[in-house]
Write an enzyme that holds these catalytic residues in place. Structure first.
Site, mmCIF file in Angstrom:
data_model
loop_
_atom_site.group_PDB
_atom_site.id
_atom_site.type_symbol
_atom_site.label_atom_id
_atom_site.label_comp_id
_atom_site.label_asym_id
_atom_site.label_seq_id
_atom_site.Cartn_x
_atom_site.Cartn_y
_atom_site.Cartn_z
ATOM 1 N N ASP A 124 4.136 19.138 33.594
ATOM 2 C CA ASP A 124 3.716 19.092 32.190
ATOM 3 C C ASP A 124 4.215 20.332 31.452
ATOM 4 O O ASP A 124 3.717 21.431 31.669
ATOM 5 C CB ASP A 124 2.201 19.003 32.091
ATOM 6 C CG ASP A 124 1.731 18.658 30.682
ATOM 7 O OD1 ASP A 124 2.533 18.788 29.741
ATOM 8 O OD2 ASP A 124 0.569 18.257 30.523
ATOM 9 N N GLU A 158 -12.045 1.351 39.670
ATOM 10 C CA GLU A 158 -13.329 2.015 39.426
ATOM 11 C C GLU A 158 -14.348 1.615 40.478
ATOM 12 O O GLU A 158 -14.482 0.448 40.834
ATOM 13 C CB GLU A 158 -13.863 1.655 38.034
ATOM 14 C CG GLU A 158 -14.966 2.567 37.561
ATOM 15 C CD GLU A 158 -14.529 4.022 37.546
ATOM 16 O OE1 GLU A 158 -15.289 4.864 38.060
ATOM 17 O OE2 GLU A 158 -13.439 4.314 37.047
ATOM 18 N N GLN A 200 -13.386 11.032 45.812
ATOM 19 C CA GLN A 200 -13.984 12.221 45.226
ATOM 20 C C GLN A 200 -13.107 13.421 45.530
ATOM 21 O O GLN A 200 -12.459 13.479 46.567
ATOM 22 C CB GLN A 200 -15.396 12.439 45.796
ATOM 23 C CG GLN A 200 -16.372 11.343 45.423
ATOM 24 C CD GLN A 200 -16.558 11.229 43.940
ATOM 25 O OE1 GLN A 200 -16.763 12.234 43.254
ATOM 26 N NE2 GLN A 200 -16.470 10.003 43.412
ATOM 27 N N PRO A 201 -13.083 14.407 44.622
ATOM 28 C CA PRO A 201 -12.260 15.585 44.886
ATOM 29 C C PRO A 201 -12.704 16.289 46.154
ATOM 30 O O PRO A 201 -13.890 16.522 46.374
ATOM 31 C CB PRO A 201 -12.483 16.460 43.647
ATOM 32 C CG PRO A 201 -13.736 15.943 43.008
ATOM 33 C CD PRO A 201 -13.783 14.489 43.343
ATOM 34 N N CYS A 209 3.374 17.196 22.406
ATOM 35 C CA CYS A 209 3.533 16.867 23.823
ATOM 36 C C CYS A 209 4.687 15.925 24.112
ATOM 37 O O CYS A 209 5.386 16.079 25.100
ATOM 38 C CB CYS A 209 2.231 16.356 24.420
ATOM 39 S SG CYS A 209 1.811 14.670 23.975
ATOM 40 N N HIS A 230 -1.869 11.679 26.134
ATOM 41 C CA HIS A 230 -1.150 12.917 26.412
ATOM 42 C C HIS A 230 0.061 12.564 27.278
ATOM 43 O O HIS A 230 -0.014 11.672 28.137
ATOM 44 C CB HIS A 230 -2.046 13.931 27.131
ATOM 45 C CG HIS A 230 -1.351 15.227 27.429
ATOM 46 N ND1 HIS A 230 -0.780 15.985 26.436
ATOM 47 C CD2 HIS A 230 -1.111 15.873 28.597
ATOM 48 C CE1 HIS A 230 -0.230 17.068 26.991
ATOM 49 N NE2 HIS A 230 -0.412 17.009 28.292
ATOM 50 N N ASP A 275 -15.481 12.218 34.565
ATOM 51 C CA ASP A 275 -16.573 11.460 33.956
ATOM 52 C C ASP A 275 -16.882 12.042 32.578
ATOM 53 O O ASP A 275 -16.766 13.255 32.368
ATOM 54 C CB ASP A 275 -17.838 11.531 34.812
ATOM 55 C CG ASP A 275 -17.712 10.736 36.097
ATOM 56 O OD1 ASP A 275 -16.780 9.915 36.196
ATOM 57 O OD2 ASP A 275 -18.533 10.947 37.004
#
Length: 422
Positions: free
Chosen positions: A280, A369, A374-375, A198, A257, A322
């Site tokens: 990416d 946190e 939320q998506p 990567c 990554h 999560d």
């Protein structure tokens, strides 16, 4: 000729019996190799003099306010366009290590090779006219580069390998810069260069994008998630004996990554998503049928706007999933035994513009946190990373009230202008 936005035009200046002509391009002109001939005509239209054809490369121009890659900071431009050397970050979130990298975007022949990479893309080979017409868009060009830096399904530059067997090529850890890789690919007639992981894909992509005039920086995400089933969580499934029962492609967490961010406008999206975009180039999963990823707005990741293109759901999961552990009983019933929202997406790092030290940009990707968005909309995930396994301990309650300690494998990454006259 007078200036006409959206068209090529020239201005002239008379001095001491000579005429100096300056050619101007529209800010959205396709990048690429152009040829120019100057013809001097008489009053009745006869050719009096004609120069030999001259060629030049037209690149994106981040100093131009009308360009889609305009970046209004000279400090940032010095780093993200003009700096030929940088640092890539590896290790783990609590033990960050550095790898110096020579981008070499201004070295001899590199600009030729960068356009050779574009010319060998499947879209260019299939319909060159359409491909060239789209090269005025940094969204199109950068997405093409993420596909072409890896060699998975096209005439791309670098072949990835993660099994430790590199006898027929160069081990990824041996590379220290992009230029030898690009030259080897070009001199080999477009044959893939063995091998990369990567950080190598990231370094090469950064070279190409900076060379083309797109401000770009290298990013490392620590404790980076790979969610295979589009549920914004990394799920580990075990039976009553604490043996893994995950089937097929398994969710995983890697020590780190790498990817790049590039600066651009997103005219293809609603307002509010200009700026840094995740790209990416590591070959992971197909996006629109091709091994590529991005551009994905960093702001969309932070706000949970995972319905926006490109590949935003998976990037959101990489930094915000999560970690959930399940016990699967013989009758198929799943019991959730733990959920941790703090381990994924830590110390997201890039090189500072002020020196050879780390800048933590985690706050660009996620709220503290407990305050994470939320998506908003979840579509299929189209992005995956390769990695190496690292043994970690986890204590979970098992069936019938017993407590057992299990070793699970958390995956980590060893993997991971402007007018140029010739």
């Amino acid at each position: 000729s007078e200036q006409d936005h959206g068209k090529w035009w020239f201005s002239q200046c008379n001095a001491q019996g000579e005429v100096m002509l300056t050619l101007h391009s529209p800010a959205d002109a396709p990048v690429g190799l152009y040829s120019m001939t100057v013809v001097l005509l008489s009053a009745d239209g006869q050719i009096l003099e004609q120069t030999k054809s001259q060629t030049f490369y037209l690149l994106f121009n981040p100093w131009c306010k009308d360009d889609s890659v305009y970046l209004p900071s000279e400090e940032l431009l010095q780093e993200y366009i003009l700096n030929e050397n940088g640092i890539l970050y590896q290790g783990s979130w609590d033990d960050i290590t550095t790898v110096p990298w020579n981008f070499g975007q201004f070295e001899k022949d590199v600009v030729d090779i960068c356009f050779e990479v574009l010319d060998n893309s499947p879209a260019a080979l299939k319909n060159s006219e359409m491909d060239i017409a789209n090269r005025g868009s940094p969204v199109y060009v950068s997405r093409t580069i993420t596909a072409m830096v890896n060699a998975n399904d096209d005439r791309g530059v670098v072949s990835g390998r993660w099994d430790g067997e590199y006898s027929d090529g160069v081990a990824p850890t041996r590379w220290t810069g992009s230029v030898p890789i690009l030259r080897r690919w070009s001199e080999g007639g477009g044959q893939k260069v063995r091998y990369g992981q990567c950080w190598v894909f990231t370094g090469v992509a950064c070279t190409v994008l900076r060379c083309l005039g797109i401000p770009t920086r290298c990013i490392t995400n620590y404790s980076s998630a790979h969610d295979t089933d589009a549920n914004i969580s990394v799920d580990y499934l075990f039976n009553d004996q604490l043996e893994s029962v995950s089937e097929g492609r398994k969710d995983s967490i890697w020590n780190y990554h790498c990817w790049v961010e590039s600066w651009m406008k997103r005219d293809d999206l609603p307002e509010g998503y200009d700026g840094w975009q995740v790209l990416d180039p590591t070959p992971q999963e197909r996006s629109d049928g091709v091994f590529c990823c991005g551009p994905c707005p960093v702001h969309a990741v932070k706000e949970g706007e995972v319905g926006l293109k490109y590949d935003t759901p998976f990037v959101f999961s990489e930094v915000n999933a999560d970690l959930v552990v399940w016990i699967v009983h013989p009758d198929g019933e799943r019991i959730q035994v733990s959920q941790n929202s703090k381990v994924i997406g830590r110390n997201i790092s890039t090189k500072s513009v002020y020196g050879d030290f780390t800048e933590d940009i985690t706050a660009n990707y996620k709220y503290p946190e407990g305050k994470n968005k939320q998506p908003v909309e979840c579509s299929h995930f189209i992005h995956r990373g390769e990695c190496q396994r690292k043994t970690t301990s986890l204590t979970v309650p098992a069936h019938k009230g017993k407590t057992r300690k299990l070793n699970y494998f958390a995956h980590s990454g060893i993997c991971k202008q402007i007018l140029l006259l010739l």
